[in-house]
Motif scaffolding. Sequence first.
Motif, PDB file in Angstrom:
ATOM      1  N   LEU A   3      40.599 -23.833 -18.121  1.00  0.00           N
ATOM      2  CA  LEU A   3      39.879 -23.845 -16.753  1.00  0.00           C
ATOM      3  C   LEU A   3      40.874 -24.104 -15.494  1.00  0.00           C
ATOM      4  O   LEU A   3      40.890 -23.426 -14.543  1.00  0.00           O
ATOM      5  N   ARG A   6      42.594 -20.984 -14.789  1.00  0.00           N
ATOM      6  CA  ARG A   6      41.820 -20.124 -13.976  1.00  0.00           C
ATOM      7  C   ARG A   6      41.556 -20.675 -12.441  1.00  0.00           C
ATOM      8  O   ARG A   6      41.667 -19.731 -11.564  1.00  0.00           O
ATOM      9  N   THR A  46      32.269 -27.382 -15.484  1.00  0.00           N
ATOM     10  CA  THR A  46      32.794 -26.210 -15.876  1.00  0.00           C
ATOM     11  C   THR A  46      31.975 -24.915 -15.650  1.00  0.00           C
ATOM     12  O   THR A  46      32.661 -23.871 -14.824  1.00  0.00           O
ATOM     13  N   GLU A  50      33.215 -22.151 -12.607  1.00  0.00           N
ATOM     14  CA  GLU A  50      33.212 -20.622 -12.723  1.00  0.00           C
ATOM     15  C   GLU A  50      32.097 -20.161 -12.006  1.00  0.00           C
ATOM     16  O   GLU A  50      32.565 -19.013 -11.628  1.00  0.00           O
ATOM     17  N   ASN A  54      33.256 -16.963  -9.296  1.00  0.00           N
ATOM     18  CA  ASN A  54      32.713 -15.641  -9.465  1.00  0.00           C
ATOM     19  C   ASN A  54      31.966 -15.239  -8.311  1.00  0.00           C
ATOM     20  O   ASN A  54      32.135 -13.811  -7.883  1.00  0.00           O
TER      21      ASN A  54
END
Length: 62
Positions: A3, A6, A46, A50, A54
């Motif tokens: 994570l 990212r 998390t 995410e 996105n």
Amino acid sequence: MHLLRRVEKFLREHDIPPTRFGREAARDPRLVLDMRRGREPGARMTRRLEHFMNIYAGGQPQ
């Protein structure tokens, strides 16, 4: 992908300061700094991060 990795990639690609990312994604401006120091977000956080990445990137999965 991990994570934090990212998130770091997302910050570079979108030229977003870490505090802004944390504030907008999780209402926590210290989130990225804390993650860099070893903080491990739970499953709910998390998913939230995410989802934010996105949506911000135009819905393209990363």
